[in-house]
Design an enzyme around this catalytic site. Structure first.
Site, PDB file in Angstrom:
ATOM      1  N   HIS A 100       2.162   4.777  19.982  1.00 15.21           N
ATOM      2  CA  HIS A 100       3.230   4.100  19.246  1.00 15.21           C
ATOM      3  C   HIS A 100       3.849   2.954  20.049  1.00 15.21           C
ATOM      4  CE1 HIS A 100       5.764   3.683  15.857  1.00 15.21           C
ATOM      5  NE2 HIS A 100       5.775   4.943  15.485  1.00 15.21           N
ATOM      6  N   ASP A 103       2.356   0.445  15.413  1.00 20.39           N
ATOM      7  CA  ASP A 103       3.406   1.013  14.569  1.00 20.39           C
ATOM      8  C   ASP A 103       2.790   1.846  13.447  1.00 20.39           C
ATOM      9  OD1 ASP A 103       5.456  -0.158  16.023  1.00 20.39           O
ATOM     10  OD2 ASP A 103       5.416  -2.002  14.833  1.00 20.39           O
TER      11      ASP A 103
END
Length: 239
Positions: free
Chosen positions: A209, A213
């Site tokens: 992450h 995204d």
């Protein structure tokens, strides 16, 4: 002591060799990245028809195409379109790799090893199948070279091969994403207002992450789902 323990005590053996390396790399992976896993479901009807057609021509191709091969081909196609998924964080830089080198997890008695199909985005499905077979045979016979294990930019783990549906695969550093695929199971689904039976497969995508995204990972899974459900769509993007 645990219930049922005997005076003999537990059997002890050193954490060494491949298992020690796996333990170290898994801890490094979890400590060095922000891992998130997202899940999806794919109707594999189109891929099942494609594989059946290719299996019928196994003698001509010299290899039996597997569902792993079909997934690797679809993954490589999407990676060629989405360079941020085919990238790594190295120090303070983001490195976008020019080729989609897809690792395939192979389970051995000693542990898991991940040989790499180099430039999978440049290979046909049959070429991927031949290379996958060579790599898996070499892994099981102890014949992998360092080049067979190097340069991976993304990995695929087929836990459906031992009956799994969905799990949370751990990243293979410095890669930023890994895809787990479950077994293909006939399930009831609704199509055009009617309940029908279709072969379904679960996807588990773990990604870093820090770089990827959720929305970007979602777009990756959506494109992959489209290519697996309608394999002919890949023809529109092949160079």
């Amino acid at each position: 002591p645990p219930a049922g323990a005997t005076d003999a005590g537990p059997k002890r053996r050193p954490l060494a060799g491949m298992r020690r390396t796996i333990a170290r790399r898994m801890m490094e992976s979890l400590q060095g990245s922000a891992q998130m896993t997202a899940f999806g479901r794919v109707d594999m009807s189109g891929s099942v028809r494609l594989r059946q057609a290719l299996v019928e021509r196994e003698a001509e191709f010299g290899v039996r195409v597997t569902y792993t091969d079909i997934v690797v081909k679809a993954v490589a196609t999407v990676l060629s379109q989405m360079p941020l998924i085919n990238a790594s964080i190295v120090g303070d830089e983001i490195l976008e790799w020019p080729d989609a080198n897809v690792g395939i997890a192979v389970a051995l008695e000693e542990g898991l090893i991940v040989p790499v199909v180099q430039k999978a985005d440049k290979k046909t499905l049959v070429e991927i199948a031949r290379e996958r077979k060579r790599l898996v045979d070499a892994a099981r016979n102890g014949g992998l070279t360092q080049s067979d294990l190097s340069g991976g930019t993304f990995s695929v783990s087929n836990f459906g091969s031992y009956g799994g549906d969905f799990e949370t695969p751990i990243l293979n550093p410095p890669q930023s994403a890994i895809l787990g695929i479950g077994q293909i199971v006939d399930e009831p689904v609704v199509r055009d207002g009617a309940i029908v039976i279709r072969p379904q497969m679960m996807l588990s995508m773990t990604f870093d992450h820090r770089l990827i995204d959720g929305a970007e990972a979602g777009r990756f899974r959506a494109r992959l789902k489209a290519y697996l459900e309608e394999p002919a769509l890949q023809m529109a993007v092949l160079r």
